[in-house]
Motif scaffolding. Structure first.
Motif, PDB file in Angstrom:
ATOM      1  N   LEU A 159     -22.458   5.123   8.727  1.00 25.62           N
ATOM      2  CA  LEU A 159     -22.139   4.291   9.890  1.00 25.62           C
ATOM      3  C   LEU A 159     -20.950   3.385   9.595  1.00 25.62           C
ATOM      4  CD1 LEU A 159     -22.698   2.941  12.656  1.00 25.62           C
ATOM      5  CD2 LEU A 159     -24.296   1.422  11.466  1.00 25.62           C
ATOM      6  N   TYR A 160     -20.953   2.782   8.411  1.00 28.51           N
ATOM      7  CA  TYR A 160     -19.884   1.856   8.031  1.00 28.51           C
ATOM      8  C   TYR A 160     -18.536   2.573   7.995  1.00 28.51           C
ATOM      9  CZ  TYR A 160     -18.012  -2.327   5.740  1.00 28.51           C
ATOM     10  OH  TYR A 160     -17.303  -3.471   5.447  1.00 28.51           O
ATOM     11  N   ARG A 161     -18.509   3.781   7.410  1.00 31.84           N
ATOM     12  CA  ARG A 161     -17.256   4.544   7.363  1.00 31.84           C
ATOM     13  C   ARG A 161     -16.797   4.946   8.768  1.00 31.84           C
ATOM     14  NH1 ARG A 161     -19.725   6.626   2.487  1.00 31.84           N
ATOM     15  NH2 ARG A 161     -20.681   8.366   3.596  1.00 31.84           N
ATOM     16  N   ALA A 162     -17.756   5.272   9.635  1.00 34.49           N
ATOM     17  CA  ALA A 162     -17.394   5.634  11.016  1.00 34.49           C
ATOM     18  C   ALA A 162     -16.782   4.435  11.729  1.00 34.49           C
ATOM     19  CB  ALA A 162     -18.642   6.125  11.759  1.00 34.49           C
ATOM     20  N   ARG A 163     -17.337   3.255  11.496  1.00 34.70           N
ATOM     21  CA  ARG A 163     -16.779   2.040  12.103  1.00 34.70           C
ATOM     22  C   ARG A 163     -15.369   1.775  11.568  1.00 34.70           C
ATOM     23  NH1 ARG A 163     -20.445  -1.954  14.057  1.00 34.70           N
ATOM     24  NH2 ARG A 163     -22.115  -0.914  15.215  1.00 34.70           N
ATOM     25  N   MET A 164     -15.172   1.991  10.280  1.00 40.65           N
ATOM     26  CA  MET A 164     -13.832   1.822   9.704  1.00 40.65           C
ATOM     27  C   MET A 164     -12.837   2.770  10.352  1.00 40.65           C
ATOM     28  SD  MET A 164     -14.721   1.487   5.622  1.00 40.65           S
ATOM     29  CE  MET A 164     -13.092   2.044   5.223  1.00 40.65           C
ATOM     30  N   ASN A 165     -13.247   4.001  10.520  1.00 43.83           N
ATOM     31  CA  ASN A 165     -12.342   5.011  11.081  1.00 43.83           C
ATOM     32  C   ASN A 165     -12.014   4.742  12.545  1.00 43.83           C
ATOM     33  OD1 ASN A 165     -12.391   6.310   8.615  1.00 43.83           O
ATOM     34  ND2 ASN A 165     -14.029   7.723   9.216  1.00 43.83           N
ATOM     35  N   ALA A 166     -12.880   4.004  13.227  1.00 39.26           N
ATOM     36  CA  ALA A 166     -12.668   3.713  14.646  1.00 39.26           C
ATOM     37  C   ALA A 166     -11.783   2.489  14.879  1.00 39.26           C
ATOM     38  CB  ALA A 166     -14.020   3.512  15.337  1.00 39.26           C
ATOM     39  N   LEU A 167     -11.437   1.768  13.823  1.00 36.50           N
ATOM     40  CA  LEU A 167     -10.572   0.595  13.971  1.00 36.50           C
ATOM     41  C   LEU A 167      -9.204   1.033  14.498  1.00 36.50           C
ATOM     42  CD1 LEU A 167     -11.368  -1.300  10.625  1.00 36.50           C
ATOM     43  CD2 LEU A 167     -12.055  -1.988  12.938  1.00 36.50           C
ATOM     44  N   ASP A 168      -8.662   0.244  15.400  1.00 33.66           N
ATOM     45  CA  ASP A 168      -7.372   0.570  16.014  1.00 33.66           C
ATOM     46  C   ASP A 168      -6.248   0.072  15.107  1.00 33.66           C
ATOM     47  OD1 ASP A 168      -5.394   1.335  17.727  1.00 33.66           O
ATOM     48  OD2 ASP A 168      -5.663  -0.334  19.135  1.00 33.66           O
ATOM     49  N   LEU A 169      -5.863   0.924  14.154  1.00 30.92           N
ATOM     50  CA  LEU A 169      -4.876   0.535  13.151  1.00 30.92           C
ATOM     51  C   LEU A 169      -3.768   1.572  13.076  1.00 30.92           C
ATOM     52  CD1 LEU A 169      -7.422  -0.285  10.291  1.00 30.92           C
ATOM     53  CD2 LEU A 169      -6.353  -1.943  11.834  1.00 30.92           C
ATOM     54  N   ASP A 170      -2.539   1.096  12.914  1.00 29.01           N
ATOM     55  CA  ASP A 170      -1.433   2.044  12.761  1.00 29.01           C
ATOM     56  C   ASP A 170      -1.335   2.491  11.298  1.00 29.01           C
ATOM     57  OD1 ASP A 170      -0.116   0.015  11.317  1.00 29.01           O
ATOM     58  OD2 ASP A 170       0.929  -0.711  13.094  1.00 29.01           O
ATOM     59  N   LYS A 171      -0.470   3.462  11.052  1.00 26.37           N
ATOM     60  CA  LYS A 171      -0.345   4.049   9.713  1.00 26.37           C
ATOM     61  C   LYS A 171       0.035   3.003   8.676  1.00 26.37           C
ATOM     62  CE  LYS A 171       2.194   7.573   7.117  1.00 26.37           C
ATOM     63  NZ  LYS A 171       3.253   8.609   7.166  1.00 26.37           N
ATOM     64  N   ASN A 172       0.966   2.125   9.020  1.00 26.18           N
ATOM     65  CA  ASN A 172       1.425   1.109   8.080  1.00 26.18           C
ATOM     66  C   ASN A 172       0.292   0.168   7.685  1.00 26.18           C
ATOM     67  OD1 ASN A 172       3.569  -0.514   6.667  1.00 26.18           O
ATOM     68  ND2 ASN A 172       2.915  -2.035   8.189  1.00 26.18           N
ATOM     69  N   THR A 173      -0.532  -0.225   8.656  1.00 29.39           N
ATOM     70  CA  THR A 173      -1.656  -1.127   8.369  1.00 29.39           C
ATOM     71  C   THR A 173      -2.685  -0.444   7.476  1.00 29.39           C
ATOM     72  OG1 THR A 173      -1.334  -2.244  10.497  1.00 29.39           O
ATOM     73  CG2 THR A 173      -3.453  -2.580   9.390  1.00 29.39           C
ATOM     74  N   LYS A 174      -2.932   0.825   7.735  1.00 24.26           N
ATOM     75  CA  LYS A 174      -3.872   1.571   6.885  1.00 24.26           C
ATOM     76  C   LYS A 174      -3.367   1.620   5.443  1.00 24.26           C
ATOM     77  CE  LYS A 174      -5.739   4.586  10.517  1.00 24.26           C
ATOM     78  NZ  LYS A 174      -5.854   5.982  11.011  1.00 24.26           N
TER      79      LYS A 174
END
Length: 311
Positions: free
Chosen positions: A199-214
């Motif tokens: 669940l935690y990884r799914a929430r991380m993946n759903a964050l609205d982040l651009d490539k640079n922020t990742k």
């Protein structure tokens, strides 16, 4: 309050790695995958620090374990303070699980067990831990999106390899079966660690982040590992200065380091051992003429037997 993930329990993983199960739905560009791959080298280095290797082998002195708990207390106090401040910030809010994850109160219980009611007056933040704490506060106040890196590094490790360390510490330090002293590793509000991590990884993946922020989050996670390794190295140096503790009911053996007066053998040589000290008693007995005669006879017999074996 129970976790939203109520399901039958599952055995803890006997590994230190954070990620155990491949998920076909995960993309290589998902943050969880970027963190997994991007921190693999740092994770391996941290796992191979002398402190961690000794810990896993059960070679953990109680005093050192207490100091490690102190370091964790200051680290999680800073992390959870900044998480509380950013609980409504969209760059972090989906990962805010205070009931399930927060460790500060559990660590306070452990410190009370080890240091007593006045534990707060007996502990202080070490230099390496303070640098870690300062970085967490900077991130929380100026770059809250990077809190993801610190939360990932700490909590995913606690739910994985941390469970191995829990068992090792309980056995090596002979801690109570009721889990006093290791509450840090006990997650009462997570019934299934594997499902929660998914669940935690799914929430991380759903964050609205651009490539640079990742990419910045991955870089920050590697920094978090380095801060952890600096704390490990600091603890290792302290550990080398501590007198050896008794293991499995045996007597301590001085390793030539630290205060020589703490070793019963050397204390006897200096004439400072207590009358009840077993080393003192043994040395005194060995000085008796009759005992010396018996010892000499035994040595002669042993020497004869050895000569016969060699021939």
């Amino acid at each position: 309050m129970p976790s939203a993930l109520e399901s039958p329990g599952q055995g803890e993983e006997d590994v230190l790695h954070y990620e155990e199960i491949e998920d076909d739905a995960v993309s290589p560009m998902d943050l969880s995958e970027l963190l997994k791959e991007g921190t693999k080298e740092s994770h391996d280095r941290a796992e191979n620090t002398q402190f961690v290797k000794d810990f896993l082998k059960g070679r953990i002195k109680k005093e050192l374990f207490k100091l490690a708990t102190v370091a964790l207390y200051f680290t999680y106090s800073a992390l959870e303070e900044e998480m509380d401040h950013n609980k409504d910030n969209p760059v972090f809010a989906p990962l805010y699980f205070p009931v399930e994850l927060h460790r500060r109160e559990a660590l306070a219980k452990d410190l009370k067990y080890f240091y007593g009611e006045d534990w707060k007056e007996k502990i202080q933040c070490s230099e390496a831990t303070q640098q870690y704490v300062d970085r967490i506060h900077h991130v929380g106040q100026h770059e809250p999106e990077l809190l993801v890196a610190h939360a990932y590094t700490r909590y995913m490790g606690d739910l994985s390899g941390g469970q191995v360390l829990k068992k090792v510490a309980q056995r090596a330090l002979k801690l109570p079966s009721t889990e006093e002293g290791i509450q840090f590793y006990v997650f009462d509000n997570i019934s299934n660690a594997q499902q929660f991590k998914q669940l935690y990884r799914a929430r991380m993946n759903a964050l609205d982040l651009d490539k640079n922020t990742k990419e910045r989050i991955v870089e920050e996670a590697n920094k978090a590992f380095r801060f952890n390794m600096q704390v490990f190295d600091e603890l290792d140096k302290i550990g080398r200065s501590l007198a050896e503790e008794a293991q499995d009911g045996g007597f301590p053996v001085h390793d030539g380091k630290g205060d020589i007066r703490k070793c019963p053998y050397y204390a006897d040589k200096l004439g400072t051992a207590s009358p009840g000290c077993p080393f003192h008693a043994a040395m005194g007995l060995a000085r008796q003429p009759l005992v010396q005669l018996v010892l000499a006879a035994c040595m002669a017999v042993a020497a004869g037997a050895a000569a016969w074996y060699i021939l």
